[in-house]
Design a protein around this motif. Structure first.
Motif, PDB file in Angstrom:
ATOM      1  N   GLU A  45       0.866  -1.121   0.042  1.00 30.45           N
ATOM      2  CA  GLU A  45       0.167   0.131   0.086  1.00 30.45           C
ATOM      3  C   GLU A  45       0.830   1.260   0.048  1.00 30.45           C
ATOM      4  O   GLU A  45       0.470   2.257  -0.717  1.00 30.45           O
ATOM      5  CB  GLU A  45      -1.007  -0.157   1.134  1.00 30.45           C
ATOM      6  CG  GLU A  45      -1.975  -1.073   1.318  1.00 30.45           C
ATOM      7  CD  GLU A  45      -3.014  -0.733  -0.014  1.00 30.45           C
ATOM      8  OE1 GLU A  45      -3.527   0.534  -0.143  1.00 30.45           O
ATOM      9  OE2 GLU A  45      -3.295  -1.747  -0.735  1.00 30.45           O
ATOM     10  N   ILE A  46       1.809   1.133   0.856  1.00 30.11           N
ATOM     11  CA  ILE A  46       2.704   2.383   0.617  1.00 30.11           C
ATOM     12  C   ILE A  46       3.339   2.618  -0.636  1.00 30.11           C
ATOM     13  O   ILE A  46       3.558   3.790  -0.685  1.00 30.11           O
ATOM     14  CB  ILE A  46       4.002   1.979   1.981  1.00 30.11           C
ATOM     15  CG1 ILE A  46       3.347   2.363   3.369  1.00 30.11           C
ATOM     16  CG2 ILE A  46       4.897   3.146   1.759  1.00 30.11           C
ATOM     17  CD1 ILE A  46       4.248   1.870   4.346  1.00 30.11           C
ATOM     18  N   THR A  47       3.799   1.646  -1.236  1.00 33.94           N
ATOM     19  CA  THR A  47       4.444   1.963  -2.703  1.00 33.94           C
ATOM     20  C   THR A  47       3.365   2.471  -3.771  1.00 33.94           C
ATOM     21  O   THR A  47       3.838   3.258  -4.517  1.00 33.94           O
ATOM     22  CB  THR A  47       5.084   0.550  -3.175  1.00 33.94           C
ATOM     23  OG1 THR A  47       4.000  -0.227  -3.259  1.00 33.94           O
ATOM     24  CG2 THR A  47       6.068  -0.045  -2.471  1.00 33.94           C
ATOM     25  N   GLN A  48       2.300   2.100  -3.301  1.00 35.91           N
ATOM     26  CA  GLN A  48       1.351   2.683  -4.318  1.00 35.91           C
ATOM     27  C   GLN A  48       0.793   4.227  -3.892  1.00 35.91           C
ATOM     28  O   GLN A  48       0.592   5.152  -4.736  1.00 35.91           O
ATOM     29  CB  GLN A  48      -0.081   1.752  -4.186  1.00 35.91           C
ATOM     30  CG  GLN A  48       0.202   0.367  -5.033  1.00 35.91           C
ATOM     31  CD  GLN A  48      -1.038  -0.366  -4.877  1.00 35.91           C
ATOM     32  OE1 GLN A  48      -1.954  -0.127  -4.147  1.00 35.91           O
ATOM     33  NE2 GLN A  48      -1.004  -1.704  -5.397  1.00 35.91           N
ATOM     34  N   LEU A  49       0.709   4.380  -2.555  1.00 37.01           N
ATOM     35  CA  LEU A  49       0.196   5.831  -1.910  1.00 37.01           C
ATOM     36  C   LEU A  49       1.029   6.784  -2.183  1.00 37.01           C
ATOM     37  O   LEU A  49       0.852   7.923  -2.202  1.00 37.01           O
ATOM     38  CB  LEU A  49      -0.608   5.296  -0.714  1.00 37.01           C
ATOM     39  CG  LEU A  49      -1.829   4.775  -0.730  1.00 37.01           C
ATOM     40  CD1 LEU A  49      -2.211   4.488   0.740  1.00 37.01           C
ATOM     41  CD2 LEU A  49      -2.910   5.244  -1.616  1.00 37.01           C
ATOM     42  N   ALA A  53       4.131   6.757  -3.858  1.00 35.10           N
ATOM     43  CA  ALA A  53       5.122   6.891  -4.809  1.00 35.10           C
ATOM     44  C   ALA A  53       5.700   8.207  -5.225  1.00 35.10           C
ATOM     45  O   ALA A  53       6.860   8.060  -5.645  1.00 35.10           O
ATOM     46  CB  ALA A  53       4.411   5.994  -6.105  1.00 35.10           C
ATOM     47  N   ASP A  54       4.922   9.193  -4.899  1.00 37.32           N
ATOM     48  CA  ASP A  54       5.542  10.524  -5.606  1.00 37.32           C
ATOM     49  C   ASP A  54       6.238  11.122  -4.401  1.00 37.32           C
ATOM     50  O   ASP A  54       6.938  12.009  -4.582  1.00 37.32           O
ATOM     51  CB  ASP A  54       4.426  11.356  -6.004  1.00 37.32           C
ATOM     52  CG  ASP A  54       3.532  10.685  -7.146  1.00 37.32           C
ATOM     53  OD1 ASP A  54       4.193  10.060  -7.815  1.00 37.32           O
ATOM     54  OD2 ASP A  54       2.251  10.814  -7.329  1.00 37.32           O
ATOM     55  N   ASP A  55       6.051  10.700  -3.229  1.00 38.07           N
ATOM     56  CA  ASP A  55       6.762  11.430  -2.037  1.00 38.07           C
ATOM     57  C   ASP A  55       8.010  10.327  -1.619  1.00 38.07           C
ATOM     58  O   ASP A  55       7.821   9.517  -0.808  1.00 38.07           O
ATOM     59  CB  ASP A  55       5.807  11.588  -0.927  1.00 38.07           C
ATOM     60  CG  ASP A  55       6.272  12.278   0.523  1.00 38.07           C
ATOM     61  OD1 ASP A  55       7.424  12.573   0.146  1.00 38.07           O
ATOM     62  OD2 ASP A  55       5.568  12.931   1.068  1.00 38.07           O
ATOM     63  N   ARG A  56       9.195  10.877  -2.135  1.00 38.96           N
ATOM     64  CA  ARG A  56      10.159   9.915  -1.804  1.00 38.96           C
ATOM     65  C   ARG A  56      10.483   9.849  -0.257  1.00 38.96           C
ATOM     66  O   ARG A  56      11.071   8.748   0.198  1.00 38.96           O
ATOM     67  CB  ARG A  56      11.488  10.467  -2.487  1.00 38.96           C
ATOM     68  CG  ARG A  56      11.462  10.691  -3.875  1.00 38.96           C
ATOM     69  CD  ARG A  56      11.330   9.025  -4.473  1.00 38.96           C
ATOM     70  NE  ARG A  56      12.241   8.462  -4.324  1.00 38.96           N
ATOM     71  CZ  ARG A  56      12.423   7.224  -4.988  1.00 38.96           C
ATOM     72  NH1 ARG A  56      11.390   6.704  -5.390  1.00 38.96           N
ATOM     73  NH2 ARG A  56      13.370   6.409  -4.602  1.00 38.96           N
ATOM     74  N   THR A  57      10.483  10.905   0.439  1.00 35.56           N
ATOM     75  CA  THR A  57      10.507  10.952   1.793  1.00 35.56           C
ATOM     76  C   THR A  57       9.752   9.911   2.657  1.00 35.56           C
ATOM     77  O   THR A  57      10.033   8.882   3.479  1.00 35.56           O
ATOM     78  CB  THR A  57      10.535  12.357   2.403  1.00 35.56           C
ATOM     79  OG1 THR A  57      11.502  13.067   1.831  1.00 35.56           O
ATOM     80  CG2 THR A  57      10.816  12.174   3.950  1.00 35.56           C
ATOM     81  N   THR A 108      10.207   6.251   1.705  1.00 40.72           N
ATOM     82  CA  THR A 108      11.281   5.605   2.145  1.00 40.72           C
ATOM     83  C   THR A 108      11.116   5.132   3.661  1.00 40.72           C
ATOM     84  O   THR A 108      11.341   4.264   4.317  1.00 40.72           O
ATOM     85  CB  THR A 108      12.528   6.421   2.172  1.00 40.72           C
ATOM     86  OG1 THR A 108      12.819   6.859   0.772  1.00 40.72           O
ATOM     87  CG2 THR A 108      13.760   5.783   2.827  1.00 40.72           C
ATOM     88  N   ARG A 109      10.283   6.233   4.440  1.00 40.28           N
ATOM     89  CA  ARG A 109      10.003   5.999   5.770  1.00 40.28           C
ATOM     90  C   ARG A 109       9.036   4.727   5.824  1.00 40.28           C
ATOM     91  O   ARG A 109       9.206   4.019   7.092  1.00 40.28           O
ATOM     92  CB  ARG A 109       9.564   7.173   6.424  1.00 40.28           C
ATOM     93  CG  ARG A 109       9.170   7.270   7.801  1.00 40.28           C
ATOM     94  CD  ARG A 109       8.505   8.466   8.465  1.00 40.28           C
ATOM     95  NE  ARG A 109       9.250   9.768   8.018  1.00 40.28           N
ATOM     96  CZ  ARG A 109       8.850  10.749   7.340  1.00 40.28           C
ATOM     97  NH1 ARG A 109       7.701  10.507   6.856  1.00 40.28           N
ATOM     98  NH2 ARG A 109       9.557  11.824   7.163  1.00 40.28           N
ATOM     99  N   GLY A 110       8.356   4.729   5.069  1.00 40.83           N
ATOM    100  CA  GLY A 110       7.012   3.941   5.058  1.00 40.83           C
ATOM    101  C   GLY A 110       7.840   2.428   4.856  1.00 40.83           C
ATOM    102  O   GLY A 110       7.659   1.444   5.773  1.00 40.83           O
ATOM    103  N   LEU A 111       8.536   2.387   3.746  1.00 44.74           N
ATOM    104  CA  LEU A 111       9.284   0.773   3.544  1.00 44.74           C
ATOM    105  C   LEU A 111      10.318   0.535   4.845  1.00 44.74           C
ATOM    106  O   LEU A 111      10.488  -0.535   5.051  1.00 44.74           O
ATOM    107  CB  LEU A 111      10.136   0.914   2.276  1.00 44.74           C
ATOM    108  CG  LEU A 111       9.004   1.000   1.049  1.00 44.74           C
ATOM    109  CD1 LEU A 111      10.097   0.990  -0.400  1.00 44.74           C
ATOM    110  CD2 LEU A 111       8.093  -0.280   1.215  1.00 44.74           C
TER     111      LEU A 111
END
Length: 455
Positions: free
Chosen positions: A26-30, A32-36, A39-42
């Protein structure tokens, strides 16, 4: 032990891992445009998965230890278990195991009680055991099934730098010790082994099994301890200066002479050729056998053992593969033969084989002991036994029948034959070494006259 609780816990961990994976997707989809944020989510999901894995590994170890503890208490385990329980001595499973041991008659709580049913007995027996340990000059210690030191004497404490309750794995390699314990338990008799120290060096030891659940007794010969049984951790030759030998003159009584029964096998196609691959010794004083002062060794000849040699003595290439070479074990053999008269059937051939292997190992002066051939001695006592086989000699002197496979069984037979012959010599009034050698020399002369060499 892996019942309902195990399944519920594992299901919970699987659900948590699946949730973290779903969250990562879900993080990669939501984000994707906010790199910070991405990265924090992953990173958060990754840490969560690591935490789940850590919990899984700890719980797996915990439940496995529960199974091991159950086996120890029920006595159904199939092998020696030296691996410590998770959490160390302060862990809940270790404390539970110790409490169960005490409940079954362990050391604590029995010091002042009557004789009990524990592995080491009750209070009076325990005090007697402690007294015996204290009186021995040899380093002695008792280990429980988990490799923890239960009792030891001051000599063992100094040798191994351990104390009661310590883990023996801090001083000796557990794999070597476990193999020696398995051999002692499987054979039903004390065995000789060489244990590697966790630091540099090795130690020769006698291992005796005390029974199921009672652990083992380790006895380290005091002689040569400063030299770690003559073996170094780097498998290099380390001969110590020879001790002055006491005279073994012809007037010495046979009953007081130090003997060593010697059995040697080689990897040659013929019995008198090839490198030494097996050595067995047992110490005697007169007609008294000291089975605990013995040595049994297999030696790696480097080259494969021919089929003819294996058919002769039953020792093949696979049995000696990985054993120490002759140069590394020679100091121990030399110590076993020191200041003794070597006895055995064909003992001169055995000493010659040792001399050949010593020369090949670069040992200039092996310092081999004097010898007394038991076959020649039997022939001198009874000409009908001249050249008799080992089996015929065993029958002639009514020796006990027991397995003779391997160095230990073979050399014990030689020792028992020596005792029988010494008793027969005493009956004939032959009581000194000089008289015994004169008898053998006379028998050889008579045999030569009766069977002159062909012209």
């Amino acid at each position: 032990m892996k019942g309902g609780v195990w399944r519920v816990v594992m299901l919970g961990l699987a659900v948590a891992a699946a949730a973290l994976v779903f969250l990562g997707v879900e993080i990669t989809q939501l984000a994707a445009d906010d790199r910070t944020a991405f990265t924090r989510g992953l990173a958060t999901c990754g840490l969560g998965l690591l935490a789940v894995w850590f919990v899984f590994s700890r719980l797996s170890r915990h439940f496995r230890d529960l199974d091991r503890l159950s086996d120890r208490l029920s006595g159904t385990r199939s092998g020696i278990d030296l691996e410590p329980l998770s959490g160390g001595r302060g862990g809940e499973l270790a404390r539970l195991a110790e409490a169960a041991s005490l409940a079954r008659g362990g050391e604590r709580g029995l010091d002042d009680g009557p004789l009990g049913d524990g592995p080491l007995g009750g209070g009076r027996m325990n005090r007697a055991l402690r007294a015996a340990l204290a009186l021995s000059d040899d380093p002695l210690l008792i280990l429980d099934e988990q490799g923890r030191v239960e009792q030891l004497n001051p000599a063992a404490a100094r040798l191994l730098a351990v104390e009661e309750g310590a883990d023996i794995g801090k001083s000796l390699f557990r794999d070597d010790l476990a193999r020696a314990m398995e051999r002692a338990r499987g054979g039903g008799a004390p065995v000789t082994a060489v244990l590697r120290r966790t630091e540099d060096g090795e130690l020769s030891v006698r291992v005796a099994d005390l029974g199921l659940g009672a652990g083992v007794l380790l006895s380290f010969p005091a002689r040569g301890m400063a030299h770690a049984a003559g073996l170094s951790g780097k498998r290099t030759l380390s001969l110590r200066p020879a001790q002055p030998a006491a005279p073994l003159g012809d007037e010495e009584p046979l009953a007081a002479l130090p003997f060593v029964a010697l059995w040697v096998e080689t990897a040659g196609k013929e019995s008198d050729s090839g490198p030494v691959i097996a050595v067995g010794t047992v110490r005697l004083v007169g007609s008294r056998i000291f089975p605990t002062v013995s040595l049994t060794l297999l030696i790696d000849p480097i080259d494969p053992v021919p089929a003819e040699a294996t058919a002769r003595h039953g020792i093949g290439t696979a049995m000696v593969a990985g054993e120490r070479p002759f140069a590394a074990v020679w100091p121990v053999i030399q110590d076993a033969l020191h200041n003794c008269i070597a006895v055995g059937i064909g003992v001169d051939s055995a000493l010659a084989a040792l001399a050949r292997s010593a020369a090949q190992a670069g040992i200039a002066d092996p310092g081999l002991p004097p010898s007394l051939d038991l076959g020649a001695l039997a022939g001198a006592l009874d000409p009908a036994l001249t050249g008799a086989s080992a089996g015929r000699l065993a029958d002639a002197f009514a020796l006990p029948r027991h397995p003779r496979s391997g160095p230990q069984g073979e050399v014990l037979f030689q020792a028992e034959l020596a005792v029988a012959l010494l008793s027969r010599l005493t009956e004939r009034g032959i009581v000194t070494q000089g008289q015994a050698r004169a008898l053998v020399a006379g028998g050889d002369a008579q045999t030569s006259l009766a069977h002159p060499p062909p012209t």
